[in-house]
Design a protein around this motif. Structure first.
Motif, PDB file in Angstrom:
ATOM      1  N   LYS A 113     -63.058  64.568  33.292  1.00  0.00           N
ATOM      2  CA  LYS A 113     -62.176  65.653  33.742  1.00  0.00           C
ATOM      3  C   LYS A 113     -61.081  65.901  32.719  1.00  0.00           C
ATOM      4  CE  LYS A 113     -59.322  66.967  37.736  1.00  0.00           C
ATOM      5  NZ  LYS A 113     -57.993  66.979  37.165  1.00  0.00           N
ATOM      6  N   ARG A 114     -60.499  64.818  32.190  1.00  0.00           N
ATOM      7  CA  ARG A 114     -59.471  64.950  31.161  1.00  0.00           C
ATOM      8  C   ARG A 114     -60.015  65.683  29.939  1.00  0.00           C
ATOM      9  NH1 ARG A 114     -58.716  59.603  28.003  1.00  0.00           N
ATOM     10  NH2 ARG A 114     -60.824  60.318  27.455  1.00  0.00           N
ATOM     11  N   ASP A 115     -61.203  65.278  29.488  1.00  0.00           N
ATOM     12  CA  ASP A 115     -61.780  65.883  28.286  1.00  0.00           C
ATOM     13  C   ASP A 115     -62.045  67.374  28.484  1.00  0.00           C
ATOM     14  OD1 ASP A 115     -61.662  63.388  27.167  1.00  0.00           O
ATOM     15  OD2 ASP A 115     -63.789  62.926  27.452  1.00  0.00           O
ATOM     16  N   ARG A 116     -62.523  67.750  29.685  1.00  0.00           N
ATOM     17  CA  ARG A 116     -62.773  69.172  29.957  1.00  0.00           C
ATOM     18  C   ARG A 116     -61.472  69.964  29.930  1.00  0.00           C
ATOM     19  NH1 ARG A 116     -66.094  66.993  34.025  1.00  0.00           N
ATOM     20  NH2 ARG A 116     -64.529  67.489  35.608  1.00  0.00           N
ATOM     21  N   GLU A 117     -60.441  69.428  30.567  1.00  0.00           N
ATOM     22  CA  GLU A 117     -59.169  70.148  30.633  1.00  0.00           C
ATOM     23  C   GLU A 117     -58.522  70.263  29.261  1.00  0.00           C
ATOM     24  OE1 GLU A 117     -56.613  68.528  33.610  1.00  0.00           O
ATOM     25  OE2 GLU A 117     -58.039  68.860  35.239  1.00  0.00           O
ATOM     26  N   LEU A 118     -58.562  69.181  28.497  1.00  0.00           N
ATOM     27  CA  LEU A 118     -57.972  69.228  27.152  1.00  0.00           C
ATOM     28  C   LEU A 118     -58.727  70.205  26.256  1.00  0.00           C
ATOM     29  CD1 LEU A 118     -57.138  65.458  26.482  1.00  0.00           C
ATOM     30  CD2 LEU A 118     -55.545  67.307  26.982  1.00  0.00           C
ATOM     31  N   LYS A 119     -60.046  70.237  26.386  1.00  0.00           N
ATOM     32  CA  LYS A 119     -60.838  71.165  25.577  1.00  0.00           C
ATOM     33  C   LYS A 119     -60.461  72.610  25.909  1.00  0.00           C
ATOM     34  CE  LYS A 119     -65.573  72.564  24.494  1.00  0.00           C
ATOM     35  NZ  LYS A 119     -67.022  72.348  24.777  1.00  0.00           N
ATOM     36  N   THR A 120     -60.306  72.899  27.209  1.00  0.00           N
ATOM     37  CA  THR A 120     -59.925  74.249  27.632  1.00  0.00           C
ATOM     38  C   THR A 120     -58.545  74.623  27.104  1.00  0.00           C
ATOM     39  OG1 THR A 120     -61.241  74.060  29.652  1.00  0.00           O
ATOM     40  CG2 THR A 120     -59.513  75.728  29.636  1.00  0.00           C
ATOM     41  N   LEU A 121     -57.598  73.694  27.217  1.00  0.00           N
ATOM     42  CA  LEU A 121     -56.237  73.972  26.751  1.00  0.00           C
ATOM     43  C   LEU A 121     -56.185  74.147  25.243  1.00  0.00           C
ATOM     44  CD1 LEU A 121     -54.225  71.507  29.018  1.00  0.00           C
ATOM     45  CD2 LEU A 121     -54.187  73.999  29.125  1.00  0.00           C
ATOM     46  N   ARG A 122     -56.950  73.349  24.514  1.00  0.00           N
ATOM     47  CA  ARG A 122     -56.967  73.484  23.048  1.00  0.00           C
ATOM     48  C   ARG A 122     -57.621  74.787  22.619  1.00  0.00           C
ATOM     49  NH1 ARG A 122     -58.527  67.211  22.822  1.00  0.00           N
ATOM     50  NH2 ARG A 122     -56.415  66.347  22.579  1.00  0.00           N
ATOM     51  N   THR A 123     -58.662  75.201  23.360  1.00  0.00           N
ATOM     52  CA  THR A 123     -59.300  76.482  23.056  1.00  0.00           C
ATOM     53  C   THR A 123     -58.329  77.631  23.313  1.00  0.00           C
ATOM     54  OG1 THR A 123     -61.477  75.596  23.654  1.00  0.00           O
ATOM     55  CG2 THR A 123     -61.244  77.984  23.635  1.00  0.00           C
ATOM     56  N   THR A 124     -57.588  77.536  24.428  1.00  0.00           N
ATOM     57  CA  THR A 124     -56.586  78.555  24.753  1.00  0.00           C
ATOM     58  C   THR A 124     -55.508  78.616  23.681  1.00  0.00           C
ATOM     59  OG1 THR A 124     -56.952  78.236  27.119  1.00  0.00           O
ATOM     60  CG2 THR A 124     -54.882  79.285  26.465  1.00  0.00           C
ATOM     61  N   LEU A 125     -55.052  77.450  23.250  1.00  0.00           N
ATOM     62  CA  LEU A 125     -54.019  77.399  22.215  1.00  0.00           C
ATOM     63  C   LEU A 125     -54.528  78.014  20.916  1.00  0.00           C
ATOM     64  CD1 LEU A 125     -51.265  76.517  21.158  1.00  0.00           C
ATOM     65  CD2 LEU A 125     -52.222  74.241  20.735  1.00  0.00           C
ATOM     66  N   ALA A 126     -55.755  77.683  20.534  1.00  0.00           N
ATOM     67  CA  ALA A 126     -56.325  78.229  19.297  1.00  0.00           C
ATOM     68  C   ALA A 126     -56.447  79.750  19.381  1.00  0.00           C
ATOM     69  CB  ALA A 126     -57.689  77.600  19.035  1.00  0.00           C
ATOM     70  N   SER A 127     -56.855  80.244  20.551  1.00  0.00           N
ATOM     71  CA  SER A 127     -56.990  81.689  20.745  1.00  0.00           C
ATOM     72  C   SER A 127     -55.638  82.386  20.623  1.00  0.00           C
ATOM     73  CB  SER A 127     -57.611  81.967  22.113  1.00  0.00           C
ATOM     74  OG  SER A 127     -57.631  83.348  22.380  1.00  0.00           O
ATOM     75  N   GLN A 128     -54.604  81.817  21.242  1.00  0.00           N
ATOM     76  CA  GLN A 128     -53.276  82.418  21.175  1.00  0.00           C
ATOM     77  C   GLN A 128     -52.690  82.330  19.765  1.00  0.00           C
ATOM     78  OE1 GLN A 128     -52.044  84.252  23.402  1.00  0.00           O
ATOM     79  NE2 GLN A 128     -53.487  83.775  25.042  1.00  0.00           N
ATOM     80  N   MET A 129     -52.997  81.249  19.071  1.00  0.00           N
ATOM     81  CA  MET A 129     -52.544  81.131  17.676  1.00  0.00           C
ATOM     82  C   MET A 129     -53.196  82.204  16.806  1.00  0.00           C
ATOM     83  SD  MET A 129     -50.316  78.663  17.240  1.00  0.00           S
ATOM     84  CE  MET A 129     -50.452  78.213  15.509  1.00  0.00           C
ATOM     85  N   HIS A 130     -54.486  82.479  17.084  1.00  0.00           N
ATOM     86  CA  HIS A 130     -55.196  83.524  16.344  1.00  0.00           C
ATOM     87  C   HIS A 130     -54.563  84.888  16.614  1.00  0.00           C
ATOM     88  CE1 HIS A 130     -58.554  85.630  14.467  1.00  0.00           C
ATOM     89  NE2 HIS A 130     -58.592  86.420  15.526  1.00  0.00           N
ATOM     90  N   THR A 131     -54.254  85.165  17.890  1.00  0.00           N
ATOM     91  CA  THR A 131     -53.601  86.430  18.252  1.00  0.00           C
ATOM     92  C   THR A 131     -52.228  86.531  17.603  1.00  0.00           C
ATOM     93  OG1 THR A 131     -54.741  86.426  20.390  1.00  0.00           O
ATOM     94  CG2 THR A 131     -52.816  87.843  20.195  1.00  0.00           C
ATOM     95  N   LEU A 132     -51.495  85.429  17.605  1.00  0.00           N
ATOM     96  CA  LEU A 132     -50.171  85.406  16.986  1.00  0.00           C
ATOM     97  C   LEU A 132     -50.258  85.721  15.498  1.00  0.00           C
ATOM     98  CD1 LEU A 132     -47.179  84.696  17.705  1.00  0.00           C
ATOM     99  CD2 LEU A 132     -47.666  82.400  16.864  1.00  0.00           C
TER     100      LEU A 132
END
Length: 477
Positions: free
Chosen positions: A206-225
């Motif tokens: 569960k931890r690994d799934r949540e961290l993967k989702t959060l890191r993907t979200t962060l990478a996406s927002q960094m790309h938009t930024l």
């Protein structure tokens, strides 16, 4: 290692089953149950059973079950409800073992109704608890297995008893005068350790799934930024065109102007379909949108970083190896139970949930539902739609991976947005839509109020046939 048939026979010899009345049944998880009995001479006693695991067994429970095995199971309520409604209150009138096998038979008398209870203590898929009537027609079972002919309404085929005595099945060395007590102690600690390890693996996954989702979200927002950080360039271009607007002509595709900041000549692309001076507004509009996207992305990046840090810290505490085992088990069970509750909540969204082809539409009908959907149920890649300049409900189109939202789905969403807005009386409206990640909340604004960026426009007239289909399907659901 599961109990063999000889050990089960020894266990049964020590149990006061015949003459005991079943007072209560408790299901702890997918595989284990407690049967609370009362016997006129032996008093109250508990039989613990576990099937389908490496520790399949039955024994008298002389101590309270460990924390690792306590707690209600969200699933498999069907079987325990049947036991409580139809089996509790029964008296055991006969007990036997089916030949040289790990199958135990109990004949029960429930106030004149005879029931048969079969417990098959296998460690694999053959394990089961089966309840039949007096003619051995299956009434209910712990595991429904149609491939084996084990389901409600079918006859239970017991088969011929095994008579070949295999000398390899021996009773383990005795360490206690009570074999029940010995088995309870031996298997209890092993099973608890296994339960602890299984919980750890589930929480880690569960931890690994949540961290993967959060890191993907962060990478996406960094790309938009990164993509929107040059928004000031649009304003500089607009200012330059404004200074030289007397040189602008209609239907130009480009213009060369001297940039007073650099001293060099710049070639500026223009939209030839626009009148000359309208290109100035076009670049100012690009500036506002890019600036909004940048500010929104900046906020989302900080939010994603904070959530990532919180998530890592949360699981570090939860999986701390120095935590006492029973406390760790309680904490991990709460964590996993919380996940199940969130999954159940996902099926109880506010507003309307309507299917449009493959896509799911979430419809807020007022400011409260709009805000609730936006806060708890909308995700960054979902689409948001709303009537332009008219108060009304939000419609969210849930994102599907590798799927482009088709026009029909957009029209469905638009009709719903209009019918739950003040534009309903007009029968038509201009709408705009964008992805949720391009929304930002208005500071000090009303509940649910958002400011969109990178939005697209849509002009729609209400289609009563389409609305009837959508709202009728929702009623039928």
């Amino acid at each position: 290692m599961s109990l063999n048939w000889r050990e089960i026979a020894l266990i049964l010899e020590e149990l006061p089953l015949v003459g005991s009345s079943l007072q209560q049944t408790i299901q702890h998880d997918f595989h284990s149950l407690s049967w609370n009995f009362y016997h006129q001479q032996a008093g109250r006693w508990t039989l613990y059973t576990e099937l389908g695991t490496p520790f399949s067994r039955l024994h008298l429970a002389s101590e309270a079950l460990s924390i690792a095995q306590q707690g209600k199971t969200a699933k498999l309520q069907r079987f325990i409800q049947f036991l409580r409604a139809n089996v509790e209150g029964s008296k055991v009138i006969e007990v036997s073992q089916h030949g040289c096998d790990r199958l135990v038979f109990l004949k029960l008398d429930n106030h004149g109704t005879i029931l048969h209870l079969y417990l098959r203590f296998y460690s694999g898929p053959g394990a089961n608890i089966i309840i039949t009537d007096e003619q051995d027609i299956i009434l209910e079972l712990l595991y429904r297995r149609p491939g084996r002919g084990e389901q409600n309404g079918l006859p239970f085929l017991l088969g011929e008893p095994k008579t070949d005595v295999d000398d390899s099945f021996t009773v383990r060395p005795r360490t206690d005068s009570s074999f029940n007590r010995q088995i309870e102690q031996e298997y209890g600690s092993q099973s608890n350790e296994l339960t602890f390890q299984e919980l750890q693996h589930k929480v880690q996954a569960k931890r690994d799934r949540e961290l993967k989702t959060l890191r993907t979200t962060l990478a996406s927002q960094m790309h938009t930024l990164k993509a929107s950080e040059g928004y000031e360039r649009h304003k500089q271009t607009a200012d330059l065109l404004s200074a030289y607007q007397h040189l602008l002509q209609d239907n130009q595709s480009s213009i060369e102007l001297e940039d007073w900041e650099t001293g060099y000549t710049r070639v500026i692309e223009l939209e030839p379909k626009l009148k000359g001076r309208e290109n100035i507004l076009l670049y100012y509009d690009k500036y506002q949108k890019a600036k909004g996207a940048y500010e929104n992305a900046l906020t989302e990046v900080e939010k994603a970083k904070e959530q990532l840090d919180e998530c890592e810290a949360h699981y570090a505490r939860l999986l701390d190896p120095s935590m006492e085992q029973q406390a760790a088990v309680r904490a991990m069970k709460r964590e996993l139970a919380g996940s199940l509750t969130k999954q159940q909540d996902a099926h109880q969204t506010p507003g309307l949930t309507i299917q449009s082809g493959q896509f799911t539409l979430l419809v807020g009908r007022n400011a409260k539902e709009n805000d609730e959907l936006l806060r708890r149920y909308a995700r960054g890649n979902d689409y948001w739609m709303h009537t332009r300049d008219v108060p009304g409900g939000y419609v969210f189109i849930k994102y599907l991976k590798n799927k482009t939202v088709p026009l029909e789905v957009l029209l469905d969403a638009a009709n719903l947005a209009i019918v739950f807005s003040k534009a309903k009386k007009e029968g038509k409206a201009d709408l705009y839509y964008t992805q949720v990640k391009h929304l930002r909340r208005a500071k000090g604004g009303k509940t649910g109020l958002v400011l969109p960026t990178q939005e697209k426009n849509l002009s729609v007239t209400l289609d009563e046939t389409r609305l009837a289909r959508l709202l009728l399907e929702d009623d039928n659901a």
